[in-house]
Enzyme design. Structure first.
Site, mmCIF file in Angstrom:
data_model
loop_
_atom_site.group_PDB
_atom_site.id
_atom_site.type_symbol
_atom_site.label_atom_id
_atom_site.label_comp_id
_atom_site.label_asym_id
_atom_site.label_seq_id
_atom_site.Cartn_x
_atom_site.Cartn_y
_atom_site.Cartn_z
ATOM 1 N N ASP A 101 -4.564 3.784 -2.259
ATOM 2 C CA ASP A 101 -5.724 4.144 -1.440
ATOM 3 C C ASP A 101 -6.168 5.564 -1.734
ATOM 4 O OD1 ASP A 101 -6.147 1.827 0.280
ATOM 5 O OD2 ASP A 101 -4.118 2.247 0.988
ATOM 6 N N MET A 125 -11.988 4.817 -1.461
ATOM 7 C CA MET A 125 -12.733 5.076 -0.223
ATOM 8 C C MET A 125 -13.388 6.441 -0.375
ATOM 9 S SD MET A 125 -9.919 3.479 2.329
ATOM 10 C CE MET A 125 -8.693 3.522 1.040
ATOM 11 N N MET A 175 -12.011 -5.360 4.520
ATOM 12 C CA MET A 175 -11.265 -4.434 5.379
ATOM 13 C C MET A 175 -11.082 -5.088 6.745
ATOM 14 S SD MET A 175 -10.392 -1.844 3.635
ATOM 15 C CE MET A 175 -9.476 -1.232 5.043
ATOM 16 N N GLY A 218 -3.306 4.103 7.617
ATOM 17 C CA GLY A 218 -2.392 2.977 7.702
ATOM 18 C C GLY A 218 -1.973 2.775 9.152
ATOM 19 N N MET A 260 -8.748 8.439 -0.783
ATOM 20 C CA MET A 260 -9.651 8.840 0.323
ATOM 21 C C MET A 260 -10.141 10.261 0.092
ATOM 22 S SD MET A 260 -7.397 7.482 3.494
ATOM 23 C CE MET A 260 -6.756 5.809 3.551
ATOM 24 N N SER A 304 0.839 -1.198 0.000
ATOM 25 C CA SER A 304 0.000 0.000 0.000
ATOM 26 C C SER A 304 0.873 1.245 0.000
ATOM 27 C CB SER A 304 -0.908 0.016 1.231
ATOM 28 O OG SER A 304 -1.508 1.297 1.319
ATOM 29 N N HIS A 360 -8.059 1.353 -4.675
ATOM 30 C CA HIS A 360 -9.085 1.157 -3.645
ATOM 31 C C HIS A 360 -9.739 2.498 -3.359
ATOM 32 C CE1 HIS A 360 -9.722 0.051 0.926
ATOM 33 N NE2 HIS A 360 -10.859 0.202 0.279
ATOM 34 N N HIS A 405 -0.934 -1.206 -4.487
ATOM 35 C CA HIS A 405 -2.230 -0.877 -3.896
ATOM 36 C C HIS A 405 -2.280 0.623 -3.623
ATOM 37 C CE1 HIS A 405 -5.920 -1.817 -1.648
ATOM 38 N NE2 HIS A 405 -5.526 -0.899 -0.777
ATOM 39 N N ASP A 407 -7.090 -6.178 3.745
ATOM 40 C CA ASP A 407 -6.426 -4.869 3.828
ATOM 41 C C ASP A 407 -6.542 -4.284 5.235
ATOM 42 O OD1 ASP A 407 -5.421 -2.347 3.274
ATOM 43 O OD2 ASP A 407 -7.035 -1.768 1.899
ATOM 44 N N GLY A 408 -5.386 -4.073 5.857
ATOM 45 C CA GLY A 408 -5.347 -3.405 7.158
ATOM 46 C C GLY A 408 -4.705 -4.245 8.242
#
Ligand code: DX5
Ligand code: ZN
Length: 216
Positions: free
Chosen positions: A35, A68, A137, A144, A37, A8, A66, A33, A175-176
Site C-alpha cells: 500500500d 493511493m 475498497m 489497516g 499512500m 498487506s 496499490h 500487497h 481490500d479492507g
C-alpha cells in the site's frame, strides 16, 4: 474460481520486515500487497521506493502494488523499476484512466483500477476491459484494521455480473477488513483475490490465518 490471498505488508513489523517477508514466502499466500499512500489522496503516509525495492529483493511471489496517490502517471515507470508486477491506480485519482491503464500494460505490468466505497461500480463499464484487475475498497482507504463495509458484498456481486456478461478475465480483488470470518462470503460474492493485513499479521499464527482465508 481461483482463490488468491494477498497479505498487506502495511500491517507487517517494519523493524523485522525480513521475517514477515519470509513468512509470506513460505505461506500459502499468492501475492505481496503493498500500500503506497501519499498523505494527499488518503490521510496517511506509508512507504515508498526504497521499501518496495527491498521487499522485491526478498520476495519469491509477485508484488501487487496499490497506489493511493494523486496523479499516479508520474510514477508508473518507477514502480516497474522497483519491482511491481501488478500496479493498481484509483479511479478517483485519474483524469485519463484509459491512458493510464494502457500505459501500465505497455510497461509490462498487469493493470489494476481501484474504487472507493462511494464510487458506483457501474462507472467501470467502459474501462473494465482495459483492466486486468478491479480492486474494490471495502473500507475507506488510508489505514489497516478498519471494519468491512457490508454493502461491499453487493458491489462485488454487481461487478462479477458485469465482468461475466462481458466475458472478461478481469480479476476482482477486495481490500479492507477482510479475514477468516468473512472470507467465504467475499469469495462467494465473486472475488478472486482477498487482501488482508491485520487479520494475518496480528493473528497468533499468521500462517494459519492465511490458510484459513484461502480455504474459507
Ligand atoms: C487500506 C489498505 C489496505 C489495508 C488492509 O487503505 O489499502 O490494504 O492494509 O488492512 P486490513 O486488512 O487490516 O483492513
Ligand atoms: Zn491496499
Amino acid at each position: 474460481m481461483e482463490r488468491l490471498v494477498a497479505p498487506s505488508m502495511l500491517s507487517a513489523d517494519f523493524v523485522n520486515l525480513a521475517c514477515d517477508i519470509e513468512m509470506v514466502n513460505k505461506s500459502q499466500a499468492d501475492w505481496f500487497h503493498l500500500d503506497i499512500m501519499d498523505g494527499v489522496f488518503v490521510p496517511n503516509i506509508s512507504f515508498g521506493f526504497p521499501v518496495v525495492e527491498r521487499i522485491k529483493a526478498l520476495a519469491t511471489k509477485p508484488l501487487d502494488v496499490h497506489l493511493m496517490i494523486v496523479d499516479p502517471d508520474r510514477y508508473l515507470e518507477r514502480f516497474r523499476e522497483a519491482g511491481a508486477n501488478w500496479l493498481t491506480v484509483h479511479y478517483e485519482a485519474c483524469t485519463h484512466l484509459n491512458r493510464t491503464l494502457s500505459r501500465i500494460r505497455e510497461l509490462g505490468m498487469k493493470a489494476g483500477v481501484s474504487v472507493n466505497p462511494h464510487t458506483p461500480i457501474e462507472l467501470l463499464t467502459d474501462i473494465v476491459e482495459y483492466a486486468d484487475l478491479v480492486l474494490i475498497m471495502s473500507v475507506n482507504p488510508g489505514f489497516g484494521g478498519q471494519k468491512f463495509i457490508p454493502n461491499s458484498i453487493n458491489r462485488i456481486e454487481r461487478l462479477r455480473k458485469m465482468i461475466d456478461i462481458k466475458g472478461l478475465p478481469t480479476r476482482i480483488e477486495v481490500d479492507g477488513g477482510v479475514g477468516p470470518s468473512n472470507a467465504k462470503q467475499v469469495y462467494e460474492a465473486g472475488a478472486n483475490v482477498l487482501v488482508a493485513g491485520n487479520a494475518i499479521f496480528k493473528a497468533d499464527n499468521p500462517l494459519t490465518a492465511i490458510e484459513m482465508i484461502k480455504k474459507a
